[in-house]
Scaffold this active site. Structure first.
Site, PDB file in Angstrom:
ATOM      1  N   ASN A   1       0.840  -1.192   0.000  1.00 35.21           N
ATOM      2  CA  ASN A   1       0.000   0.000   0.000  1.00 35.21           C
ATOM      3  C   ASN A   1       0.880   1.249   0.000  1.00 35.21           C
ATOM      4  O   ASN A   1       1.941   1.283   0.617  1.00 35.21           O
ATOM      5  CB  ASN A   1      -1.006   0.015   1.166  1.00 35.21           C
ATOM      6  CG  ASN A   1      -0.410  -0.280   2.518  1.00 35.21           C
ATOM      7  OD1 ASN A   1       0.639  -0.916   2.632  1.00 35.21           O
ATOM      8  ND2 ASN A   1      -1.068   0.167   3.572  1.00 35.21           N
TER       9      ASN A   1
ATOM     10  N   GLU B   1      -2.904  -4.668  -3.234  1.00 31.36           N
ATOM     11  CA  GLU B   1      -3.374  -5.553  -4.314  1.00 31.36           C
ATOM     12  C   GLU B   1      -3.431  -4.806  -5.638  1.00 31.36           C
ATOM     13  O   GLU B   1      -3.074  -5.331  -6.689  1.00 31.36           O
ATOM     14  CB  GLU B   1      -4.784  -6.091  -4.010  1.00 31.36           C
ATOM     15  CG  GLU B   1      -4.931  -6.834  -2.707  1.00 31.36           C
ATOM     16  CD  GLU B   1      -5.342  -5.922  -1.564  1.00 31.36           C
ATOM     17  OE1 GLU B   1      -4.696  -4.875  -1.341  1.00 31.36           O
ATOM     18  OE2 GLU B   1      -6.315  -6.270  -0.880  1.00 31.36           O
TER      19      GLU B   1
HETATM   20  N1  THU Z   1      -5.314  -1.607   2.391  1.00 35.18           N
HETATM   21  C1  THU Z   1      -4.756  -2.399   1.423  1.00 35.18           C
HETATM   22  O1  THU Z   1      -3.603  -2.181   1.018  1.00 35.18           O
HETATM   23  N2  THU Z   1      -5.502  -3.415   0.924  1.00 35.18           N
HETATM   24  C2  THU Z   1      -6.784  -3.727   1.317  1.00 35.18           C
HETATM   25  O2  THU Z   1      -7.437  -4.551   0.705  1.00 35.18           O
HETATM   26  C3  THU Z   1      -7.333  -3.048   2.490  1.00 35.18           C
HETATM   27  C4  THU Z   1      -6.667  -1.781   2.891  1.00 35.18           C
HETATM   28  C5  THU Z   1      -4.529  -0.480   2.926  1.00 35.18           C
HETATM   29  C6  THU Z   1      -5.032   0.866   2.523  1.00 35.18           C
HETATM   30  C7  THU Z   1      -4.506   1.742   3.629  1.00 35.18           C
HETATM   31  O3  THU Z   1      -3.179   2.147   3.292  1.00 35.18           O
HETATM   32  C8  THU Z   1      -4.438   0.814   4.837  1.00 35.18           C
HETATM   33  O4  THU Z   1      -4.548  -0.492   4.344  1.00 35.18           O
HETATM   34  C9  THU Z   1      -5.536   1.049   5.859  1.00 35.18           C
HETATM   35  O5  THU Z   1      -6.776   1.048   5.254  1.00 35.18           O
END
Ligand code: THU
Length: 131
Positions: free
Chosen positions: A42, A55
């Site tokens: 992320n 993802e």
């Molecule tokens: N996040 C992801 O990377 N993938 C997901 O499917 C759920 C949420 C990240 C986004 C944000 O940086 C952090 O998790 C908290 O929501």
């Protein structure tokens, strides 16, 4: 690559997460039909809504390199519960691979598996647009 190895790759990809706001690192590893594997993490923004999930990072990396067909995804987070893809990620993944196998990894490295079309029932896709 075994499921366990793909899950481990998702876990190690968490290390590169840029998440100063949520402090919730997420890692992903996406296996293509070609056999190539793309990782992602992320990447957050001070304008929170611009954040991209692990993802989708992996998916756009892969598509931008010419991949269009995907078979397996592992996604890892730091919660006790499995880290399942968020709704936006489910939709983007569905675009390319409705039957994608999804491994949702827990903090301790254990995981559960589901098919993407089970995670996004009656998903909206190209066919709805007559494409
Ligand atoms: N996040 C992801 O990377 N993938 C997901 O499917 C759920 C949420 C990240 C986004 C944000 O940086 C952090 O998790 C908290 O929501």
């Amino acid at each position: 690559m075994t499921d366990q190895e793909l899950a481990a790759l998702a876990v190690s990809s968490m290390e590169r997460a840029y998440c100063p706001y949520s402090r919730f690192p997420v890692g992903a590893a996406l296996e293509c039909a070609s056999g190539a594997v793309y990782t992602g993490c992320n990447v957050e923004s001070a304008a929170y809504g611009s954040t991209i999930c692990a993802e989708r990072t992996a998916l756009v990396k892969a598509v931008s390199e010419g991949e269009r067909s995907f078979v397996r995804l592992a996604v890892a987070g730091q919660s006790e519960d499995c880290c399942w893809p968020c709704g936006a990620c489910r939709q983007m993944l569905y675009e390319f691979a409705p039957q994608l196998r999804v491994l949702a990894v827990r903090r301790d490295g254990s995981y559960e598996e589901a098919a993407l079309d089970g995670l996004l029932p009656h998903g909206f896709g190209a066919a709805h647009l007559g494409k």
